[in-house]
Design a protein around this motif. Structure first.
Motif, short mmCIF file in Angstrom:
data_model
loop_
_atom_site.label_atom_id
_atom_site.label_comp_id
_atom_site.label_asym_id
_atom_site.label_seq_id
_atom_site.Cartn_x
_atom_site.Cartn_y
_atom_site.Cartn_z
N ARG A 20 0.72 -1.00 0.36
CA ARG A 20 -0.14 0.11 0.23
C ARG A 20 1.03 1.10 0.01
O ARG A 20 2.06 1.05 0.45
CB ARG A 20 -0.59 -0.24 1.11
CG ARG A 20 -2.04 -1.25 1.06
CD ARG A 20 -2.67 -1.65 2.40
NE ARG A 20 -3.40 -0.32 2.02
CZ ARG A 20 -4.99 -0.67 0.99
NH1 ARG A 20 -4.86 -1.63 0.35
NH2 ARG A 20 -5.72 -0.06 1.43
N VAL A 21 0.38 2.86 -0.53
CA VAL A 21 1.44 3.98 -0.61
C VAL A 21 0.20 4.73 -0.06
O VAL A 21 -0.68 4.58 0.04
CB VAL A 21 1.25 4.19 -1.90
CG1 VAL A 21 0.39 4.37 -2.87
CG2 VAL A 21 2.16 5.40 -2.41
N TYR A 111 -3.76 -0.80 -5.02
CA TYR A 111 -4.34 -0.44 -6.26
C TYR A 111 -5.21 -0.27 -6.45
O TYR A 111 -5.39 0.29 -7.60
CB TYR A 111 -3.45 -1.05 -7.67
CG TYR A 111 -3.44 -0.54 -8.93
CD1 TYR A 111 -2.57 0.02 -9.58
CD2 TYR A 111 -3.97 -1.64 -9.84
CE1 TYR A 111 -2.33 0.33 -10.68
CE2 TYR A 111 -4.28 -1.42 -11.37
CZ TYR A 111 -3.31 -0.38 -11.76
OH TYR A 111 -3.32 0.08 -12.61
N ARG A 114 -7.03 2.93 -6.94
CA ARG A 114 -6.57 4.01 -8.02
C ARG A 114 -6.89 5.37 -8.43
O ARG A 114 -6.58 6.29 -8.37
CB ARG A 114 -5.90 3.86 -9.27
CG ARG A 114 -4.82 4.25 -10.46
CD ARG A 114 -4.59 3.04 -11.81
NE ARG A 114 -4.58 3.84 -12.83
CZ ARG A 114 -4.90 4.45 -13.57
NH1 ARG A 114 -6.62 4.92 -13.18
NH2 ARG A 114 -4.53 5.09 -15.01
N ASP A 121 -0.92 10.90 -10.35
CA ASP A 121 -0.33 10.13 -8.85
C ASP A 121 -1.15 8.47 -9.98
O ASP A 121 -0.59 8.02 -9.52
CB ASP A 121 -1.67 10.14 -8.01
CG ASP A 121 -0.76 11.79 -7.15
OD1 ASP A 121 -0.50 11.42 -6.32
OD2 ASP A 121 -0.86 12.49 -7.50
N GLN A 122 -2.17 8.81 -10.74
CA GLN A 122 -2.56 8.12 -10.99
C GLN A 122 -1.17 6.98 -11.84
O GLN A 122 -1.11 6.11 -12.07
CB GLN A 122 -3.70 8.08 -11.83
CG GLN A 122 -5.21 8.07 -11.11
CD GLN A 122 -6.22 8.12 -12.11
OE1 GLN A 122 -5.67 8.29 -13.53
NE2 GLN A 122 -7.23 8.66 -11.24
N PHE A 125 1.21 5.17 -9.40
CA PHE A 125 0.00 3.72 -9.26
C PHE A 125 0.31 2.97 -10.28
O PHE A 125 0.61 1.97 -9.62
CB PHE A 125 -0.79 4.17 -8.90
CG PHE A 125 -1.32 4.41 -7.44
CD1 PHE A 125 -3.24 3.20 -6.76
CD2 PHE A 125 -0.85 5.73 -6.86
CE1 PHE A 125 -2.87 3.66 -5.29
CE2 PHE A 125 -1.29 5.74 -5.71
CZ PHE A 125 -2.16 5.05 -4.96
N ASP A 126 0.38 3.34 -11.65
CA ASP A 126 0.49 2.23 -12.61
C ASP A 126 1.74 1.75 -12.59
O ASP A 126 2.62 0.34 -12.36
CB ASP A 126 0.24 2.87 -14.09
CG ASP A 126 -1.08 3.27 -14.03
OD1 ASP A 126 -1.97 2.67 -13.36
OD2 ASP A 126 -1.28 4.03 -14.93
N HIS A 129 2.39 -0.28 -9.69
CA HIS A 129 1.24 -1.51 -10.27
C HIS A 129 2.10 -2.51 -11.41
O HIS A 129 2.70 -4.25 -10.98
CB HIS A 129 0.36 -1.28 -10.61
CG HIS A 129 -0.49 -2.59 -10.76
ND1 HIS A 129 -0.65 -3.25 -9.68
CD2 HIS A 129 -1.30 -3.69 -12.00
CE1 HIS A 129 -2.01 -4.61 -10.33
NE2 HIS A 129 -1.43 -4.69 -11.57
N LEU A 134 3.16 -2.83 -5.65
CA LEU A 134 1.12 -2.53 -5.24
C LEU A 134 0.15 -2.69 -6.11
O LEU A 134 -0.15 -3.11 -7.49
CB LEU A 134 1.28 -0.81 -6.86
CG LEU A 134 0.06 0.17 -5.20
CD1 LEU A 134 -0.02 -0.05 -3.64
CD2 LEU A 134 0.05 1.22 -5.91
#
Length: 135
Positions: A20-21, A111, A114, A121-122, A125-126, A129, A134
């Motif tokens: 988790r972030v 994720y 998202r 930020d997405q 996240f990508d 991931h 993530l």
């Protein structure tokens, strides 16, 4: 000579734990962001990150442990020019991770969350991931 367009930049902290972030949310908005912020005149990335994390989360990042994990940009759909740039670092920290008066809340997102973060930020996240950090 053409006009030089200045792209707004944010220096952000990427802290991942247990898949988790860490994200934060400003007062009055629903969207979450990676912690960090804009440079003040003359600040380096390390100075900006250290100041912002202290202000937002009452924690201290160790500039000596900062590692650049990527620079991410959103682009305007009309002409493809950069619209916003986020320079991301990991870093060790000391102290609590407690939301200060500057932010409404801090949380840990996977994720699957998202869609609840900003477009730039997405992109982070990508990347997290696809690297398996993530899930």
């Amino acid at each position: 000579m053409g006009n030089i367009e200045v792209v707004p930049e944010k220096v952000a902290w990427v802290l991942v734990r247990d898949g988790r972030v860490l994200v934060t949310r400003d007062r009055g908005v629903e969207v979450f962001y990676l912690p960090g912020g804009m440079r003040e005149p003359g600040e380096s990335d390390a100075e900006t990150l250290a100041r912002e994390i202290t202000e937002e989360l009452r924690s201290r990042v160790d500039p000596a442990t900062m590692v650049h994990v990527g620079t991410f940009e959103t682009r305007r759909s009309s002409d493809g020019r950069a619209e916003f740039r986020m320079i991301c670092y990991t870093a060790e920290h000391t102290g609590p991770l407690a939301a200060s008066g500057e932010i409404a809340e801090a949380d840990w997102f996977g994720y699957g969350d998202r869609a609840r973060v900003s477009p730039v930020d997405q992109l982070v996240f990508d990347m997290l991931h696809s690297s398996g950090r993530l899930p």
